[in-house]
Structure formats: C-alpha cells, structure tokens
Design a protein around this motif. Structure first.
Motif, PDB file in Angstrom:
ATOM      1  N   ALA A  98       1.070   3.933  -3.175  1.00 16.30           N
ATOM      2  CA  ALA A  98       0.673   5.332  -3.023  1.00 16.30           C
ATOM      3  C   ALA A  98       1.816   6.283  -3.345  1.00 16.30           C
ATOM      4  CB  ALA A  98       0.182   5.572  -1.591  1.00 16.30           C
ATOM      5  N   LEU A  99       3.023   5.992  -2.826  1.00 19.33           N
ATOM      6  CA  LEU A  99       4.123   6.948  -2.900  1.00 19.33           C
ATOM      7  C   LEU A  99       4.985   6.805  -4.154  1.00 19.33           C
ATOM      8  CD1 LEU A  99       5.205   6.804   0.855  1.00 19.33           C
ATOM      9  CD2 LEU A  99       3.762   8.505  -0.266  1.00 19.33           C
ATOM     10  N   LEU A 100       5.000   5.616  -4.757  1.00 19.30           N
ATOM     11  CA  LEU A 100       5.858   5.402  -5.923  1.00 19.30           C
ATOM     12  C   LEU A 100       5.095   5.388  -7.243  1.00 19.30           C
ATOM     13  CD1 LEU A 100       8.235   2.571  -4.584  1.00 19.30           C
ATOM     14  CD2 LEU A 100       8.569   5.051  -4.525  1.00 19.30           C
ATOM     15  N   ASN A 101       3.766   5.231  -7.176  1.00 21.11           N
ATOM     16  CA  ASN A 101       3.026   5.101  -8.435  1.00 21.11           C
ATOM     17  C   ASN A 101       1.839   6.052  -8.540  1.00 21.11           C
ATOM     18  OD1 ASN A 101       0.632   3.288  -9.957  1.00 21.11           O
ATOM     19  ND2 ASN A 101       2.586   3.443 -11.030  1.00 21.11           N
ATOM     20  N   LEU A 125       0.824  -1.213   0.000  1.00 23.46           N
ATOM     21  CA  LEU A 125       0.000   0.000   0.000  1.00 23.46           C
ATOM     22  C   LEU A 125       0.857   1.262   0.000  1.00 23.46           C
ATOM     23  CD1 LEU A 125      -2.853  -0.944   2.499  1.00 23.46           C
ATOM     24  CD2 LEU A 125      -3.011  -0.775   0.021  1.00 23.46           C
ATOM     25  N   LEU A 126       1.881   1.297   0.851  1.00 23.42           N
ATOM     26  CA  LEU A 126       2.735   2.485   0.916  1.00 23.42           C
ATOM     27  C   LEU A 126       3.492   2.693  -0.389  1.00 23.42           C
ATOM     28  CD1 LEU A 126       4.155   2.201   4.551  1.00 23.42           C
ATOM     29  CD2 LEU A 126       2.536   3.895   3.685  1.00 23.42           C
ATOM     30  N   ALA A 127       4.038   1.619  -0.947  1.00 21.32           N
ATOM     31  CA  ALA A 127       4.791   1.748  -2.192  1.00 21.32           C
ATOM     32  C   ALA A 127       3.880   2.169  -3.344  1.00 21.32           C
ATOM     33  CB  ALA A 127       5.487   0.430  -2.522  1.00 21.32           C
ATOM     34  N   TRP A 150       8.979  -8.885   5.048  1.00 23.15           N
ATOM     35  CA  TRP A 150       7.706  -8.890   4.334  1.00 23.15           C
ATOM     36  C   TRP A 150       7.326  -7.491   3.866  1.00 23.15           C
ATOM     37  CZ3 TRP A 150       5.308 -12.832   2.251  1.00 23.15           C
ATOM     38  CH2 TRP A 150       5.547 -14.123   2.739  1.00 23.15           C
ATOM     39  N   LEU A 151       7.618  -6.465   4.691  1.00 23.76           N
ATOM     40  CA  LEU A 151       7.408  -5.087   4.252  1.00 23.76           C
ATOM     41  C   LEU A 151       8.227  -4.792   3.001  1.00 23.76           C
ATOM     42  CD1 LEU A 151       7.479  -3.106   7.635  1.00 23.76           C
ATOM     43  CD2 LEU A 151       5.628  -3.007   5.950  1.00 23.76           C
ATOM     44  N   ALA A 152       9.491  -5.214   3.034  1.00 26.17           N
ATOM     45  CA  ALA A 152      10.382  -4.973   1.894  1.00 26.17           C
ATOM     46  C   ALA A 152       9.903  -5.712   0.655  1.00 26.17           C
ATOM     47  CB  ALA A 152      11.811  -5.399   2.249  1.00 26.17           C
ATOM     48  N   VAL A 153       9.416  -6.941   0.839  1.00 29.09           N
ATOM     49  CA  VAL A 153       8.907  -7.712  -0.307  1.00 29.09           C
ATOM     50  C   VAL A 153       7.755  -6.957  -0.968  1.00 29.09           C
ATOM     51  CG1 VAL A 153       7.636  -9.794  -0.955  1.00 29.09           C
ATOM     52  CG2 VAL A 153       9.652  -9.973   0.501  1.00 29.09           C
ATOM     53  N   GLY A 154       6.850  -6.413  -0.154  1.00 28.69           N
ATOM     54  CA  GLY A 154       5.732  -5.657  -0.712  1.00 28.69           C
ATOM     55  C   GLY A 154       6.188  -4.430  -1.472  1.00 28.69           C
ATOM     56  N   MET A 155       7.125  -3.674  -0.894  1.00 22.62           N
ATOM     57  CA  MET A 155       7.608  -2.458  -1.537  1.00 22.62           C
ATOM     58  C   MET A 155       8.386  -2.759  -2.809  1.00 22.62           C
ATOM     59  SD  MET A 155       8.860  -0.272   1.791  1.00 22.62           S
ATOM     60  CE  MET A 155       7.719   0.153   3.105  1.00 22.62           C
ATOM     61  N   VAL A 156       9.283  -3.741  -2.746  1.00 25.96           N
ATOM     62  CA  VAL A 156      10.105  -4.090  -3.913  1.00 25.96           C
ATOM     63  C   VAL A 156       9.238  -4.644  -5.033  1.00 25.96           C
ATOM     64  CG1 VAL A 156      11.908  -5.648  -4.744  1.00 25.96           C
ATOM     65  CG2 VAL A 156      12.222  -4.446  -2.576  1.00 25.96           C
ATOM     66  N   ILE A 213       6.119  -3.875  -5.794  1.00 27.66           N
ATOM     67  CA  ILE A 213       5.461  -2.754  -6.478  1.00 27.66           C
ATOM     68  C   ILE A 213       6.469  -1.958  -7.290  1.00 27.66           C
ATOM     69  CG2 ILE A 213       4.255  -0.573  -6.131  1.00 27.66           C
ATOM     70  CD1 ILE A 213       2.520  -3.080  -5.837  1.00 27.66           C
ATOM     71  N   ALA A 214       7.661  -1.722  -6.727  1.00 23.81           N
ATOM     72  CA  ALA A 214       8.692  -0.975  -7.459  1.00 23.81           C
ATOM     73  C   ALA A 214       9.059  -1.685  -8.757  1.00 23.81           C
ATOM     74  CB  ALA A 214       9.932  -0.791  -6.592  1.00 23.81           C
TER      75      ALA A 214
END
Length: 258
Positions: A48-51, A44-46, A240-246, A248-249
């Motif tokens: 919102a903030l990256l896309n 969710l954070l990635a 797991w947080l990093a997996v979600g962010m990466v 989406i990136a």
C-alpha cells in the motif's frame, strides 16, 4: 494479454492457499499460521505505502480527492467489518490465544457458512482490485496480486483448520475453500470488462485497494500479534514483518528496472 494476467493472478490467489493447506498437517499449519499473519501484515503495508499509493498519487487526480478517498475507504471497510462480511477469523485452537476446547467446532457450527460467504465476497472484491491494478499498469498488478495472495494464505489456512476441526473431511474443507477462492476469478473477469472503460477512476480504485490493505493490516492482523511474548517470539514476529516488507520493496525495485 491483460485478461490472461488477471486470470492467472486471481487463480493463484484462490488456489495457492488451498494447495498449501492440503500439503501440510493440521499440527504444522497451527504452528506456522501466526508467522504467515506477520508476513502478510508486512506485505500489505509495504504494498500500500511503497507501491500502490505512490502510483495513484502520480496521476493527475487531486491529492485532496485521493486522501478523501483513502479516508472513505478506511471507514467503509470498518463498517463492512461491522457487518461481519469482510473480516476473516484467524483464531482457532492451537493458535496461542488460549481458546477453550471445542472452540473450533463451535465457531464452525455457528459461523462456518458465514465465514465462507465472507471469504467469497472478499475474494470477489480482491479480483476486482487485481483487475483494476493490471489495467493501470502490469507492475502495479503484479505487486497488488502478490499482496493479496500473501494475505489470502493465512486467511484460508485459518478457515481450513476451523472447518477441519469441526469434523469436515479434508476433501470437503479444501473443496469449500477452493470454491470460495474462485470468487476472485469472477471478480477479476467482471472487473476487466466493467472497470476497463473507466480509466479516470483507476487512481481512486488504487487508493481504495490501499485502504483495504492498510485497514486489514492495522485493524485485523497486527492486533493478533500484540500479545505478551518472549523476546525470541517477538524477534520472530519482527523478522517475518521485515521479510514481507523487504520482499515487496525488492519486487518493486526489480520491476522498475525492467
């Protein structure tokens, strides 16, 4: 074609979590749901903030107006949570939060239907957001749909466990969750026909979607992870947080190259 994308995305968001819940035992679900919460927060954070926010700010809309919309969206979802319609309870016996015995039964007995009503309203809003995203750009629609699906899985699994432990049969619990999930399809279809003509509103709708993602991640999901844990469990949360962010990136980067 855009309507087909919207239908596919909203159906996936509504039914994927139900299929996952149906395929696993309650014991397994109880052990993995907190990992799914970490993953969902990162996604969710990635998103919102990256896309989604960058897409909105690339429009001709005033940055001041978009930031004001973001602020208004955060306040709106705060008030909506106060009304106990938007927030989804992820808490259940076996989630590590030390609930008393029969906690699930009490929760489902007192608020089971309100939880399902809240799910339905939230899913309907998610459908409208997915429609607006796809109408803006297919890439934005795909990433937004992925974020919503990732968020729905731990929510629906948590609700399923509560209903199941309250005495409902697996088939009834799954049926109620599936019916709640289908509200996203209704929101997507309605959004396609209503939002479509209002192209100038798309940047603002994207910002509202971002405010929803940020609020749910920061106010609902991340606080559930803020417990005194062993180093191993803390590293697992971060992983797991990093997996979600990466994830989406990488999706955003891959879509930009096509």
């Amino acid at each position: 074609m855009t309507l087909l994308y919207i239908l596919a995305a909203t159906l996936a968001g509504g039914l994927l979590s139900v299929l996952i819940a149906a395929s696993l035992t309650v014991g397994v679900l109880s052990r993995v749901v907190h990992h799914l919460v970490s993953l969902s927060a990162g996604v969710l954070l990635a998103t919102a903030l990256l896309n989604v926010l960058p897409e909105a700010f690339e429009s001709k809309a005033s940055p001041q107006a978009l930031f004001a919309t973001l602020l208004a969206g955060l306040i709106f979802f705060f008030l909506l949570e106060k009304a106990e319609l938007y927030r989804h309870s992820h808490h259940h016996e076996g989630d590590g939060h030390h609930h008393h015995h029969h906690f699930d039964q009490q929760q489902a007995g007192r608020g089971g239907w309100s939880v399902l009503l809240g799910d339905s309203i939230h899913n309907f809003c998610d459908g409208v957001i997915i429609a607006a995203a796809f109408l803006t750009d297919t890439q934005v629609g795909i990433v937004t749909a992925l974020a919503i699906i990732a968020h729905e899985i731990p929510q629906e699994v948590g609700d399923y466990i509560v209903l199941l432990n309250a005495g409902l049969s697996r088939s009834k619990a799954l049926l109620y969750n599936a019916m709640s999930g289908l509200a996203a399809v209704a929101g997507g279809v309605l959004g396609y026909f209503i939002v479509g003509p209002w192209v100038d509103l798309f940047p603002y709708l994207l910002v509202v979607a971002s405010s929803s993602f940020i609020y749910v991640a920061v106010a609902d999901l991340i606080p559930q992870l803020q417990h005194r844990l062993s180093m191993r469990d803390t590293l697992a949360q971060l992983a797991w947080l990093a997996v979600g962010m990466v994830t989406i990136a990488l999706v955003v980067k891959g879509l930009h190259h096509h």
